[in-house]
Write a protein that holds these residues in place. Structure first.
Motif, PDB file in Angstrom:
ATOM      1  N   SER A 269      68.142  32.105 -38.675  1.00 24.45           N
ATOM      2  CA  SER A 269      66.832  32.157 -37.924  1.00 24.45           C
ATOM      3  C   SER A 269      66.365  33.371 -38.228  1.00 24.45           C
ATOM      4  CB  SER A 269      67.185  31.907 -36.365  1.00 24.45           C
ATOM      5  OG  SER A 269      68.009  33.122 -36.046  1.00 24.45           O
ATOM      6  N   VAL A 270      64.714  33.668 -37.911  1.00 26.53           N
ATOM      7  CA  VAL A 270      63.948  34.762 -37.931  1.00 26.53           C
ATOM      8  C   VAL A 270      63.559  35.159 -36.613  1.00 26.53           C
ATOM      9  CG1 VAL A 270      62.120  33.454 -38.897  1.00 26.53           C
ATOM     10  CG2 VAL A 270      62.268  35.992 -39.248  1.00 26.53           C
ATOM     11  N   GLU A 271      63.663  36.229 -36.263  1.00 25.14           N
ATOM     12  CA  GLU A 271      63.311  36.461 -34.873  1.00 25.14           C
ATOM     13  C   GLU A 271      61.755  37.305 -34.930  1.00 25.14           C
ATOM     14  OE1 GLU A 271      64.641  39.258 -31.169  1.00 25.14           O
ATOM     15  OE2 GLU A 271      65.487  39.601 -33.027  1.00 25.14           O
ATOM     16  N   THR A 272      60.655  36.972 -34.410  1.00 25.98           N
ATOM     17  CA  THR A 272      59.578  37.706 -34.205  1.00 25.98           C
ATOM     18  C   THR A 272      59.557  38.330 -32.995  1.00 25.98           C
ATOM     19  OG1 THR A 272      58.382  36.003 -35.609  1.00 25.98           O
ATOM     20  CG2 THR A 272      57.037  37.452 -34.000  1.00 25.98           C
ATOM     21  N   ILE A 273      59.253  39.810 -33.013  1.00 30.36           N
ATOM     22  CA  ILE A 273      59.262  40.720 -31.893  1.00 30.36           C
ATOM     23  C   ILE A 273      58.000  41.230 -31.719  1.00 30.36           C
ATOM     24  CG2 ILE A 273      61.743  41.231 -32.086  1.00 30.36           C
ATOM     25  CD1 ILE A 273      60.891  43.950 -33.342  1.00 30.36           C
ATOM     26  N   ALA A 274      57.510  41.601 -30.478  1.00 30.14           N
ATOM     27  CA  ALA A 274      56.518  42.480 -30.069  1.00 30.14           C
ATOM     28  C   ALA A 274      56.986  43.878 -30.012  1.00 30.14           C
ATOM     29  CB  ALA A 274      55.566  41.957 -28.808  1.00 30.14           C
TER      30      ALA A 274
END
Length: 300
Positions: A269-274
């Motif tokens: 999986s790939v995590e997108t963060i702010a």
């Protein structure tokens, strides 16, 4: 510590530091050379350190001068930004937000967040700038952006993060590929395939992630083509140049020339963060952060 010098002296110092020539610096500032010399001397006396070494032929920064220069450049950037924000407020524009994004965020979770924010706060102007994840790291530290949407996780001093999305990795294949009709694929199924990846300059973190999972599966991906954008990657796959890995946000697109097959393992999986600087937040960003937390929950 009390600061005993003013902005005029700092600008004089920056002018000399950029030219290493008192006459040229004085002309740039539209003052006389003796006046410039007095400003620099007064600044050095206030600091208690020589900033330049001067001879009849050349001017050079001292060690103290070089250190002072780096901090002054950042300070001027912050002051200019503060001035810009104050001018916006005075003209009736009550807020401003600068957001950097990468391919996954703009093709995934970010558009709906922005749509909701703009509907709730129509008077806050939003500037969007495309920026690869590794470039955003420095932009956050330098306060060039209010918030960045990038690949996580990220562990940097002074930077706080918030999970915006966690998306599974999928395989993108040409529609007529012999694996295109599979319900799922194992990473080992791709060991003999030719890969299309994003460029090193724009996709560094995700490229490294792909290499890591492939090497862990016993092979090194054979990269035959690169593209700088998502659409470029999709186009090359559609042209039967190779296969690629992407986040399942690709399912938001409707293309009949490529096939999307999930990988077998949920851990892929790939995590997108702010991410944002804890030392620099504006009222507009605080509203944006509240919206993130209310919409997404998650962990900081």
């Amino acid at each position: 510590m009390n600061i005993r010098f003013d902005l005029r002296q700092v600008r004089a110092f920056l002018a000399v530091a950029s030219t290493l020539h008192f006459k040229q610096a004085a002309e740039t500032l539209c003052i006389t050379q003796p006046a410039l010399s007095r400003l620099i001397k007064g600044l050095e006396e206030s600091i208690g350190a020589e900033l330049f070494t001067r001879t009849t032929r050349q001017v050079e920064l001292t060690v103290a001068g070089r250190l002072f220069l780096g901090e002054c450049q950042q300070a001027i950037t912050h002051l200019e930004r503060a001035t810009h924000l104050a001018q916006q407020a005075a003209s009736g524009d009550i807020g401003h937000l600068s957001i950097a994004y990468n391919d996954f965020s703009i093709n995934g979770v970010l558009p709906s967040i922005l749509d909701t924010f703009k509907e709730k706060y129509p008077d806050i102007s939003v500037d969007l700038v495309y920026m690869p994840s590794h470039t955003q790291h420095k932009a956050l530290l330098d306060h060039e952006i209010d918030v960045g949407f990038l690949i996580g996780p990220l562990d940097m001093a002074g930077i706080q993060t918030f999970r915006a999305a966690l998306e599974r990795i999928v395989v993108i294949l040409p529609r007529r590929h012999h694996l295109a009709d599979r319900q799922q694929l194992y990473i080992e199924d791709l060991k003999d395939e030719k890969f299309i990846l994003g460029t090193e300059n724009g996709w560094r973190e995700f490229r490294q992630y792909i290499f890591n999972i492939c090497i862990k599966a016993g092979f090194t991906p054979q990269v035959v083509q690169e593209a700088s954008t998502s659409s470029g990657i999709f186009g090359l796959v559609a042209a039967n140049m190779g296969v690629s890995l992407y986040s399942d946000c690709i399912n938001r697109f409707q293309r009949d020339d490529i096939a999307v097959v999930p990988l077998d393992h949920d851990d892929y999986s790939v995590e997108t963060i702010a991410a944002w600087s804890m030392s620099y937040t504006t009222p507009s960003f605080r509203l944006f952060r509240e919206l993130l937390e209310s919409r997404l929950g998650g962990e900081s």
